[in-house]
Design a protein around this motif. Structure first.
Motif, PDB file in Angstrom:
ATOM      1  N   VAL A   5      -4.252  14.439   9.256  1.00 49.01           N
ATOM      2  CA  VAL A   5      -4.238  13.952  10.631  1.00 49.01           C
ATOM      3  C   VAL A   5      -4.463  15.117  11.589  1.00 49.01           C
ATOM      4  CG1 VAL A   5      -2.759  11.970  10.224  1.00 49.01           C
ATOM      5  CG2 VAL A   5      -1.729  14.181  10.650  1.00 49.01           C
ATOM      6  N   SER A   6      -4.845  14.779  12.828  1.00 52.20           N
ATOM      7  CA  SER A   6      -5.116  15.846  13.787  1.00 52.20           C
ATOM      8  C   SER A   6      -4.001  15.992  14.813  1.00 52.20           C
ATOM      9  CB  SER A   6      -6.448  15.579  14.500  1.00 52.20           C
ATOM     10  OG  SER A   6      -6.363  14.342  15.169  1.00 52.20           O
ATOM     11  N   LYS A   7      -3.170  14.968  14.938  1.00 48.62           N
ATOM     12  CA  LYS A   7      -2.122  15.010  15.950  1.00 48.62           C
ATOM     13  C   LYS A   7      -0.910  14.208  15.483  1.00 48.62           C
ATOM     14  CE  LYS A   7      -1.722  14.681  20.955  1.00 48.62           C
ATOM     15  NZ  LYS A   7      -2.310  14.163  22.193  1.00 48.62           N
ATOM     16  N   LEU A   8       0.264  14.709  15.852  1.00 43.44           N
ATOM     17  CA  LEU A   8       1.498  13.985  15.532  1.00 43.44           C
ATOM     18  C   LEU A   8       2.350  13.888  16.791  1.00 43.44           C
ATOM     19  CD1 LEU A   8       2.598  15.645  12.135  1.00 43.44           C
ATOM     20  CD2 LEU A   8       1.720  13.329  12.441  1.00 43.44           C
ATOM     21  N   SER A   9       3.225  12.877  16.817  1.00 48.43           N
ATOM     22  CA  SER A   9       4.172  12.770  17.925  1.00 48.43           C
ATOM     23  C   SER A   9       5.550  12.453  17.353  1.00 48.43           C
ATOM     24  CB  SER A   9       3.742  11.669  18.892  1.00 48.43           C
ATOM     25  OG  SER A   9       4.041  10.410  18.329  1.00 48.43           O
ATOM     26  N   VAL A  10       6.546  12.421  18.229  1.00 49.65           N
ATOM     27  CA  VAL A  10       7.913  12.119  17.794  1.00 49.65           C
ATOM     28  C   VAL A  10       7.973  10.745  17.123  1.00 49.65           C
ATOM     29  CG1 VAL A  10      10.272  11.737  18.619  1.00 49.65           C
ATOM     30  CG2 VAL A  10       8.924  13.616  19.540  1.00 49.65           C
ATOM     31  N   ASP A  11       7.090   9.833  17.545  1.00 49.94           N
ATOM     32  CA  ASP A  11       7.069   8.492  16.945  1.00 49.94           C
ATOM     33  C   ASP A  11       6.723   8.526  15.454  1.00 49.94           C
ATOM     34  OD1 ASP A  11       7.663   7.505  19.413  1.00 49.94           O
ATOM     35  OD2 ASP A  11       5.581   7.032  19.944  1.00 49.94           O
ATOM     36  N   ASP A  12       6.081   9.612  15.017  1.00 52.23           N
ATOM     37  CA  ASP A  12       5.687   9.725  13.607  1.00 52.23           C
ATOM     38  C   ASP A  12       6.822  10.234  12.725  1.00 52.23           C
ATOM     39  OD1 ASP A  12       2.901   8.976  13.869  1.00 52.23           O
ATOM     40  OD2 ASP A  12       2.650  10.848  14.971  1.00 52.23           O
ATOM     41  N   LEU A  13       7.953  10.616  13.341  1.00 56.35           N
ATOM     42  CA  LEU A  13       9.047  11.215  12.568  1.00 56.35           C
ATOM     43  C   LEU A  13       9.469  10.371  11.362  1.00 56.35           C
ATOM     44  CD1 LEU A  13      11.365  13.198  11.994  1.00 56.35           C
ATOM     45  CD2 LEU A  13      12.663  12.104  13.818  1.00 56.35           C
ATOM     46  N   ALA A  52       9.003  20.688  18.195  1.00 58.17           N
ATOM     47  CA  ALA A  52       7.776  21.387  18.582  1.00 58.17           C
ATOM     48  C   ALA A  52       6.556  20.660  18.021  1.00 58.17           C
ATOM     49  CB  ALA A  52       7.831  22.818  18.062  1.00 58.17           C
ATOM     50  N   VAL A  53       6.646  19.338  17.928  1.00 56.54           N
ATOM     51  CA  VAL A  53       5.584  18.572  17.269  1.00 56.54           C
ATOM     52  C   VAL A  53       4.249  18.680  18.011  1.00 56.54           C
ATOM     53  CG1 VAL A  53       6.059  16.358  18.431  1.00 56.54           C
ATOM     54  CG2 VAL A  53       5.129  16.361  16.112  1.00 56.54           C
ATOM     55  N   ASP A  54       4.292  18.978  19.303  1.00 55.29           N
ATOM     56  CA  ASP A  54       3.055  19.142  20.084  1.00 55.29           C
ATOM     57  C   ASP A  54       2.200  20.304  19.559  1.00 55.29           C
ATOM     58  OD1 ASP A  54       3.832  17.074  21.602  1.00 55.29           O
ATOM     59  OD2 ASP A  54       4.487  18.271  23.326  1.00 55.29           O
ATOM     60  N   ARG A  55       2.860  21.246  18.881  1.00 53.70           N
ATOM     61  CA  ARG A  55       2.120  22.417  18.387  1.00 53.70           C
ATOM     62  C   ARG A  55       1.343  22.113  17.111  1.00 53.70           C
ATOM     63  NH1 ARG A  55       6.952  26.747  18.788  1.00 53.70           N
ATOM     64  NH2 ARG A  55       7.549  26.317  20.921  1.00 53.70           N
ATOM     65  N   PHE A  56       1.626  20.963  16.488  1.00 56.99           N
ATOM     66  CA  PHE A  56       0.882  20.615  15.274  1.00 56.99           C
ATOM     67  C   PHE A  56      -0.577  20.371  15.637  1.00 56.99           C
ATOM     68  CE2 PHE A  56      -0.931  17.304  12.540  1.00 56.99           C
ATOM     69  CZ  PHE A  56      -0.860  17.953  11.320  1.00 56.99           C
ATOM     70  N   ALA A  57      -1.469  21.134  14.996  1.00 63.53           N
ATOM     71  CA  ALA A  57      -2.890  21.005  15.322  1.00 63.53           C
ATOM     72  C   ALA A  57      -3.704  20.481  14.159  1.00 63.53           C
ATOM     73  CB  ALA A  57      -3.423  22.366  15.767  1.00 63.53           C
ATOM     74  N   GLY A  58      -3.017  19.958  13.119  1.00 63.90           N
ATOM     75  CA  GLY A  58      -3.716  19.391  11.986  1.00 63.90           C
ATOM     76  C   GLY A  58      -4.305  20.466  11.088  1.00 63.90           C
ATOM     77  N   PRO A  59      -4.959  20.117  10.006  1.00 59.10           N
ATOM     78  CA  PRO A  59      -5.077  18.729   9.542  1.00 59.10           C
ATOM     79  C   PRO A  59      -3.983  18.329   8.547  1.00 59.10           C
ATOM     80  CG  PRO A  59      -6.528  20.123   8.257  1.00 59.10           C
ATOM     81  CD  PRO A  59      -5.782  21.046   9.195  1.00 59.10           C
ATOM     82  N   SER A  60      -3.166  19.281   8.112  1.00 58.72           N
ATOM     83  CA  SER A  60      -2.279  18.979   6.995  1.00 58.72           C
ATOM     84  C   SER A  60      -0.808  19.034   7.389  1.00 58.72           C
ATOM     85  CB  SER A  60      -2.538  19.989   5.855  1.00 58.72           C
ATOM     86  OG  SER A  60      -1.504  19.938   4.912  1.00 58.72           O
ATOM     87  N   PRO A  61      -0.124  17.881   7.450  1.00 62.03           N
ATOM     88  CA  PRO A  61       1.324  17.925   7.691  1.00 62.03           C
ATOM     89  C   PRO A  61       2.052  18.726   6.611  1.00 62.03           C
ATOM     90  CG  PRO A  61       0.499  15.690   8.007  1.00 62.03           C
ATOM     91  CD  PRO A  61      -0.623  16.492   7.417  1.00 62.03           C
TER      92      PRO A  61
END
Lengths: 181, 121
Positions: A5-13, A52-61
């Motif tokens: 994925v390229s982006k994550l948010s708190v909703d993905d927790l 700090a989920v905004d800092r996730f820039a993908g692609p691999s969680p």
């Protein structure tokens, strides 16, 4: 099943926790050596990751969580080393494991006293079995830097082991006393 | 005790086996088709890595003592506890909050005008 994925948010927790918490726990257990420490670490790692989920820039969680897990566990090892409470236990996850407890305990001690960037490279290469190219991608440095850090860690490890043997021969305990209970 | 150059004894795989991250990404469906095909070819001939994959299957990767629902609730609460103060406050601006004060001089002027007009009638 999760794809890159390229982006994550708190909703993905909830989804990310469900998919990846066994991986984070397993990595924390390998580094910290105790089930209760690994459980605490798993919780703390997800809290830090999603604050700090905004800092996730993908692609691999998975790679993202690996980095956070490594940094957090190294910090815990350094703290334990300072308090002289480094765990001397290592329970292989299964009887046929190729990991040798004595080697793992020694490496854990060395990681607790090595420079942070050397320790990060050592975890990737020696524990996770990454190639220098793969470690470079995870750590966000060049392949050459990984090679340099691994070489320096190895030299540091050999010097520590040599000096500890010399001091032990003189009856001086140079390594921190480790928890044995 | 020594620490070998290849760090044998600290990695679950053999020299040349895929890393822990590659196996975790495979199990999570993150690998590309090409990498997945390469890994499957390796797995066909490597019993050690087949066992490493099995360790990651849901049935065998249970996390001891961990109450997953409780832990997730705790994590979500701690993440939210930080998020809430960080969000922009929905409170009105100072001007909107105290706009009614501007009416005081207006009513005072109207009152004075009323008193003046009554006295001079």
């Amino acid at each position: 099943m999760t794809t890159a994925v390229s982006k994550l948010s708190v909703d993905d927790l909830p989804r990310i926790f469900e998919e990846y918490h066994p991986m984070v726990y397993r990595r924390a257990l390998r580094l910290l050596g105790s089930a209760s420490d690994a459980e605490d670490a798993t919780q703390e790692i997800f809290v830090r990751a999603f604050r700090a989920v905004d800092r996730f820039a993908g692609p691999s969680p998975a790679a993202w969580l690996y980095t956070i897990t490594t940094n957090y566990c190294l910090s815990r090892l350094r703290d334990a080393g300072r308090r002289r409470e480094l765990d001397e236990q290592y329970e292989p996850e299964e009887p046929e494991s190729l990991v040798q407890p004595s080697q793992m305990i020694l490496l854990r001690h060395l990681l607790s006293i090595a420079d942070e960037e050397l320790a990060q490279a050592a975890v990737c290469v020696y524990i996770e079995g990454m190639s220098h190219a793969e470690a470079a991608e995870v750590l966000g440095v060049s392949k050459r830097t990984v090679g340099n850090h691994v070489d320096r860690f190895l030299a540091f490890a050999k010097a520590q082991i040599a000096s500890s043997a010399e001091l032990a021969a003189k009856g001086v305990q140079s390594l921190p006393r480790r928890r044995t209970e | 005790m020594s620490f070998p150059d290849d760090a044998g004894g600290t990695f679950e795989g053999r020299l040349g086996c895929p890393s822990e991250l590659v196996l975790d990404r495979f199990v999570s469906g993150e690998l590309s088709e090409r990498s997945t095909a390469e890994l499957r070819a390796h797995l066909d001939g490597c019993e050690v890595c087949r066992r490493r994959i099995e360790q990651r299957r849901p049935a065998s990767s249970s996390v001891p003592k961990m109450n997953r629902a409780e832990m997730l609730a705790s994590i979500a609460a701690r993440v939210s506890a930080v998020d809430l103060p960080a969000e922009p406050s929905p409170s009105p601006s100072l001007l909107r909050r105290y706009a009614w004060l501007l009416l005081i001089p207006l009513f005072a002027a109207l009152g004075a005008l009323l008193v003046w007009s009554v006295r001079h009638r």
